[in-house]
Motif scaffolding. Structure first.
Motif, PDB file in Angstrom:
ATOM      1  N   LYS A  67      31.912   7.133  20.911  1.00 45.75           N
ATOM      2  CA  LYS A  67      31.777   8.280  21.802  1.00 45.75           C
ATOM      3  C   LYS A  67      30.474   8.177  22.610  1.00 45.75           C
ATOM      4  CE  LYS A  67      32.662  13.221  21.194  1.00 45.75           C
ATOM      5  NZ  LYS A  67      32.748  14.297  20.206  1.00 45.75           N
ATOM      6  N   VAL A  68      29.412   7.742  21.946  1.00 48.83           N
ATOM      7  CA  VAL A  68      28.145   7.546  22.651  1.00 48.83           C
ATOM      8  C   VAL A  68      28.324   6.460  23.711  1.00 48.83           C
ATOM      9  CG1 VAL A  68      25.718   6.871  22.418  1.00 48.83           C
ATOM     10  CG2 VAL A  68      26.807   8.189  20.590  1.00 48.83           C
ATOM     11  N   ARG A  69      28.950   5.367  23.291  1.00 47.08           N
ATOM     12  CA  ARG A  69      29.177   4.227  24.184  1.00 47.08           C
ATOM     13  C   ARG A  69      29.950   4.666  25.440  1.00 47.08           C
ATOM     14  NH1 ARG A  69      33.554   1.030  24.737  1.00 47.08           N
ATOM     15  NH2 ARG A  69      33.179  -1.030  25.635  1.00 47.08           N
ATOM     16  N   GLU A  70      31.025   5.422  25.217  1.00 47.58           N
ATOM     17  CA  GLU A  70      31.848   5.865  26.352  1.00 47.58           C
ATOM     18  C   GLU A  70      31.068   6.788  27.285  1.00 47.58           C
ATOM     19  OE1 GLU A  70      35.436   7.568  24.822  1.00 47.58           O
ATOM     20  OE2 GLU A  70      36.173   5.588  24.195  1.00 47.58           O
ATOM     21  N   TYR A  71      30.267   7.648  26.687  1.00 51.83           N
ATOM     22  CA  TYR A  71      29.493   8.581  27.505  1.00 51.83           C
ATOM     23  C   TYR A  71      28.492   7.818  28.378  1.00 51.83           C
ATOM     24  CZ  TYR A  71      27.224  12.969  28.760  1.00 51.83           C
ATOM     25  OH  TYR A  71      26.736  14.049  29.452  1.00 51.83           O
ATOM     26  N   ILE A  72      27.887   6.791  27.799  1.00 51.20           N
ATOM     27  CA  ILE A  72      26.936   5.964  28.559  1.00 51.20           C
ATOM     28  C   ILE A  72      27.639   5.261  29.712  1.00 51.20           C
ATOM     29  CG2 ILE A  72      25.489   3.885  28.452  1.00 51.20           C
ATOM     30  CD1 ILE A  72      24.787   4.699  25.548  1.00 51.20           C
ATOM     31  N   ILE A  73      28.839   4.708  29.412  1.00 48.32           N
ATOM     32  CA  ILE A  73      29.562   3.967  30.452  1.00 48.32           C
ATOM     33  C   ILE A  73      30.049   4.913  31.547  1.00 48.32           C
ATOM     34  CG2 ILE A  73      31.630   2.600  30.923  1.00 48.32           C
ATOM     35  CD1 ILE A  73      31.283   1.379  28.097  1.00 48.32           C
ATOM     36  N   GLN A  74      30.701   5.997  31.113  1.00 47.20           N
ATOM     37  CA  GLN A  74      31.276   6.922  32.099  1.00 47.20           C
ATOM     38  C   GLN A  74      30.228   7.476  33.050  1.00 47.20           C
ATOM     39  OE1 GLN A  74      33.701  10.128  30.551  1.00 47.20           O
ATOM     40  NE2 GLN A  74      35.054   8.684  29.543  1.00 47.20           N
ATOM     41  N   ASN A  75      29.060   7.765  32.535  1.00 42.93           N
ATOM     42  CA  ASN A  75      28.033   8.370  33.374  1.00 42.93           C
ATOM     43  C   ASN A  75      26.994   7.369  33.864  1.00 42.93           C
ATOM     44  OD1 ASN A  75      28.879  11.253  33.207  1.00 42.93           O
ATOM     45  ND2 ASN A  75      28.670  10.776  31.029  1.00 42.93           N
ATOM     46  N   LYS A  76      27.287   6.082  33.649  1.00 48.66           N
ATOM     47  CA  LYS A  76      26.417   5.009  34.148  1.00 48.66           C
ATOM     48  C   LYS A  76      24.956   5.224  33.742  1.00 48.66           C
ATOM     49  CE  LYS A  76      29.294   3.968  38.193  1.00 48.66           C
ATOM     50  NZ  LYS A  76      30.208   5.083  38.357  1.00 48.66           N
ATOM     51  N   LEU A  77      24.742   5.637  32.503  1.00 53.94           N
ATOM     52  CA  LEU A  77      23.384   5.989  32.090  1.00 53.94           C
ATOM     53  C   LEU A  77      22.450   4.790  32.022  1.00 53.94           C
ATOM     54  CD1 LEU A  77      23.962   8.692  29.318  1.00 53.94           C
ATOM     55  CD2 LEU A  77      23.725   8.954  31.778  1.00 53.94           C
ATOM     56  N   LEU A  78      22.997   3.617  31.674  1.00 46.44           N
ATOM     57  CA  LEU A  78      22.123   2.443  31.496  1.00 46.44           C
ATOM     58  C   LEU A  78      22.470   1.312  32.463  1.00 46.44           C
ATOM     59  CD1 LEU A  78      22.016   2.434  27.582  1.00 46.44           C
ATOM     60  CD2 LEU A  78      20.277   3.301  29.144  1.00 46.44           C
ATOM     61  N   ASP A  79      23.120   1.690  33.581  1.00 49.69           N
ATOM     62  CA  ASP A  79      23.607   0.660  34.496  1.00 49.69           C
ATOM     63  C   ASP A  79      22.504  -0.172  35.146  1.00 49.69           C
ATOM     64  OD1 ASP A  79      26.198   1.130  33.999  1.00 49.69           O
ATOM     65  OD2 ASP A  79      26.774   1.514  36.079  1.00 49.69           O
ATOM     66  N   ASP A  80      21.408   0.466  35.485  1.00 49.10           N
ATOM     67  CA  ASP A  80      20.398  -0.273  36.248  1.00 49.10           C
ATOM     68  C   ASP A  80      19.124  -0.503  35.433  1.00 49.10           C
ATOM     69  OD1 ASP A  80      19.858   2.344  36.125  1.00 49.10           O
ATOM     70  OD2 ASP A  80      19.234   2.589  38.206  1.00 49.10           O
ATOM     71  N   THR A  81      19.305  -0.606  34.132  1.00 48.83           N
ATOM     72  CA  THR A  81      18.113  -0.846  33.322  1.00 48.83           C
ATOM     73  C   THR A  81      18.475  -1.650  32.084  1.00 48.83           C
ATOM     74  OG1 THR A  81      16.213   0.194  32.280  1.00 48.83           O
ATOM     75  CG2 THR A  81      18.318   1.228  31.880  1.00 48.83           C
TER      76      THR A  81
END
Lengths: 470, 470
Positions: B7-21
């Protein structure tokens, strides 16, 4: 003019509550709110050129007290010289017959009477809902779980109903009635409220007021803000629908697959519109569903159930396909004796034509047109069945399962049973979305060629193969 | 992978939380939420190619317990082999110096450190806020009174902050930590929460849960819906602003007067934008103000106060004029020796030119251009003062007060001190918006004629007299 009456007047003007009517039926229970409503409309009677009628509904649920209220209302009407109609209703039998609660039953019956009276007199029906009712309804929706529309709470007008007191708090009404020594009756049971609503009024709001004594005003303001949101969001969804909807058929809706990137609000709005478009009740729509679909990547999802019908949704890379049907194959088989045949369920039309064209012009790549060798008299049309086999055009291998051929081409799963087939002597010669069978390949332009053409909106969708092909 | 980590993983992906870092600083307090955050990011480290740093801030507000937490975090970092930085801050001196509460002070200092660390490492800072925090913040805003933006509650990311646990409830985290026997420290005082927030958690939410055990989920869903609303509403306000804004000057904004017919949401959005455009803090914006202005018909209203500045608003029939200034006349007087003069405060430019044109072409009706008799050397420019007198062109009567002449022409009151005057020998020969004085009327085209021209956006507004003339 007293400030409170002025406030009623302004609310009526600002929201155009009485713009297109001179006749007003006041729903009078005898309680403080409706007595004040009647009182203020009487003071504004001349300015708005009103003819006022009174309507009292006796629910006969509180014995003596019900009779007392009725008597009070009749006397009040006489004192003001106003016409009054009293309806005595029995709620229980109706509630039992419909299998609904007493509260829902009395509400239904009440609005039914309002509607009849509004129609009979060509009038608006004015009800005494207050700002407190609005705040309580907001909290009621919040507690039950709601989207944006629920938070807007009670509207100031809808159809023939108007609510001139919606910006006034009960406290203000009580102060006014006390100051002007205006009589009203007290409802000992507050039967006019749901149990939950009563609890909201008696425990939740006082709890919230401990945090902030102005909480009622704050929530009231929020409901006014929410009034504007729904309209804006609906406009945005209209725009999105026009942009994202690739096919809108009574049974099939196709939306662009990138809608999953939209916010919950907009994505949910589109899903809700799919449900409404198929004529399903909105009840099936909830946040859990939206959340599940928004996270979806590939596969088939159940969207809604209604009676024996359901909506299924299929996500592919570039499309969302929504399908409203009892998910069963169509038992349809027809000899193609005429030149053109209407398919069932708005699945389009099949035309066949004998023609002769240069070999190099024969195109086998189009998903809706095919050229086959054969005899026009022996053609048959039906839909796919388990066990069907097919030799794709140009395939090096032999016969494979028809559904497998569809899978390989990327035909959406929900459509696979609804793709028309043309058979020659019980062998599949052409399938929508797949093209012709290798067996019926035209090798010589001098042969007898049958042109098959599938038209209609689903055929159009199949033509745009970039949308559904993997 | 455990469902909760997924669930954490999906939330990160869906909201692009770690995309540019690739670098993530985990804000670790030692409590269950931040320990779980660290734990889940460690499990996702490889997939997202993360370099994890730990940051612990010791507020030194809970004596022994603060020391225990710091020690716990350092040991945890060692156990995982992760770099850790500990900041020990003293909140009280800062709070006293700024005259703010302890809670606001520690928050300010915390975010200051987050910013520094993010910059130093080129990293995102991950914080352990949960779905419960979001629900509590929603209720906190609801209680305090808020517009739509407050209901969106805590965002999943802003600037360099990301919150990967925002869709997970505390209950789920506790269950997970218990199941996996993962240690954390307990905060005895819950100092990390405002008093009100603590009360929301301890009394209000349990009260709401008595109505509906799923209330947290419902409210959480609402906050997700609200995330989309703000954006849509802002887009709509952009559109409206482009349509309704007739003049946008650093000091003066003019909107079409019909905006009062808009919903509270949109009308309020425009008022808010006026306040922001003038560089005032949004604090001045509240629903009471919006409500008062929306009901306004004619006159001057105070919109906002900030330091020694204020915004005043004037409603006329077809316009709303917003004025940002200390409302005092401009003490400006200048000899017009050059051909053109820049007026202060972006009030435009005055040009003068000797010319000769056929008499019939002299137009006295334009609000920004005037032709007068006179000597160019003796011209002076200033702004209106009390006591100024004027003889309107073509008036049958004699001299009247200048402000009276403006009133009669319908010049907005807020503008009256900011309209340039051209004087000949200390007598007003021309006034913006009024035209020339009868005394300086050109009777003969052969006379020496001075052409006065006022340019700039306020002059342009004055030209469009249908907007401001009664």
């Amino acid at each position: 003019m007293e400030p409170l009456i002025k406030k009623v007047r302004e609310y009526i003007i600002q929201n155009k509550l009485l713009d297109d009517t001179q006749r007003v039926v006041v729903g009078l229970s005898g309680g403080p709110d409706s007595v004040f409503l009647l009182h203020s409309l009487m003071l504004l009677k001349e300015e708005f050129k009103l003819q006022i009628y009174i309507l009292h509904i006796n629910h006969q649920l509180r014995g003596e007290e019900s009779e007392r209220d009725e008597k009070f209302c009749i006397e009040l009407a006489q004192r003001w010289g106003l016409p009054i109609r009293v309806f005595r209703i029995k709620v229980e039998p109706y509630a039992k017959a419909r299998k609904i609660g007493t509260e829902e039953a009395s509400r239904n019956l009440r609005y039914c009477i309002y509607r009849l009276e509004a129609k009979r007199l060509g009038a608006k029906v004015a009800l005494g809902h207050t700002a407190d009712d609005r705040v309580e309804t907001f909290l009621f929706h919040l507690i039950r779980g709601t989207g944006v529309s629920g938070l807007r709470s009670i509207p100031h007008s809808r159809d023939f109903i108007v609510r001139p007191l919606l910006r006034i708090f009960r406290r203000e009404i009580w102060d006014y009635l006390k100051k002007h020594k205006i009589d009203f009756v007290r409802d000992s049971s507050n039967l006019s409220l749901f149990y939950t609503r009563n609890q909201i009024r008696r425990t939740l709001i006082p709890n919230l007021e401990q945090f902030n004594p102005h909480i009622r005003e704050h929530i009231y303001h929020l409901t006014e803000i929410f009034e504007g949101i729904e309209e804006i969001v609906e406009k945005e969804i209209d725009k999105l629908w026009a942009e994202k909807c690739l096919l809108e058929n009574p049974k099939i809706i196709v939306l662009k697959g990138d809608i999953n990137k939209l916010s919950y609000l907009l994505f949910g709005g589109l899903v809700r519109r799919v449900i409404i478009s198929f004529g399903f009740p909105e009840k099936g729509f909830n946040f859990g569903l939206v959340s599940r679909l928004k996270g979806a990547t590939k596969g088939i999802y159940k969207l809604a159930n209604h009676k024996d019908k359901k909506i299924l949704a299929e996500k592919q890379k570039d499309i969302w396909l929504f399908f409203s049907h009892t998910f069963s194959p169509i038992p349809y088989e027809m000899e193609l004796s005429t030149d053109s045949l209407e398919l069932p369920d708005k699945l389009g039309q099949i035309e066949v034509k004998i023609c002769q064209i240069p070999l190099e012009e024969l195109k086998h790549s189009d998903e809706t047109i095919g050229y086959i060798r054969g005899n026009k008299d022996k053609l048959k049309i039906r839909f796919p069945r388990e066990g069907d086999r097919f030799i794709p055009f140009g395939a090096s291998g032999g016969e494979i399962k028809l559904f497998r051929a569809m899978l390989e081409k990327g035909v959406p799963k929900l459509l696979r049973h609804y793709i028309p087939l043309v058979l020659v002597d019980n062998t599949i010669a052409w399938a929508g979305g797949l093209g012709i069978s290798q067996l019926f390949r035209v090798n010589n332009a001098n042969e007898k060629i049958i042109k098959i053409r599938w038209t209609g909106d689903i055929a159009e969708f199949m033509r745009r193969k970039e949308l559904w092909r993997k």
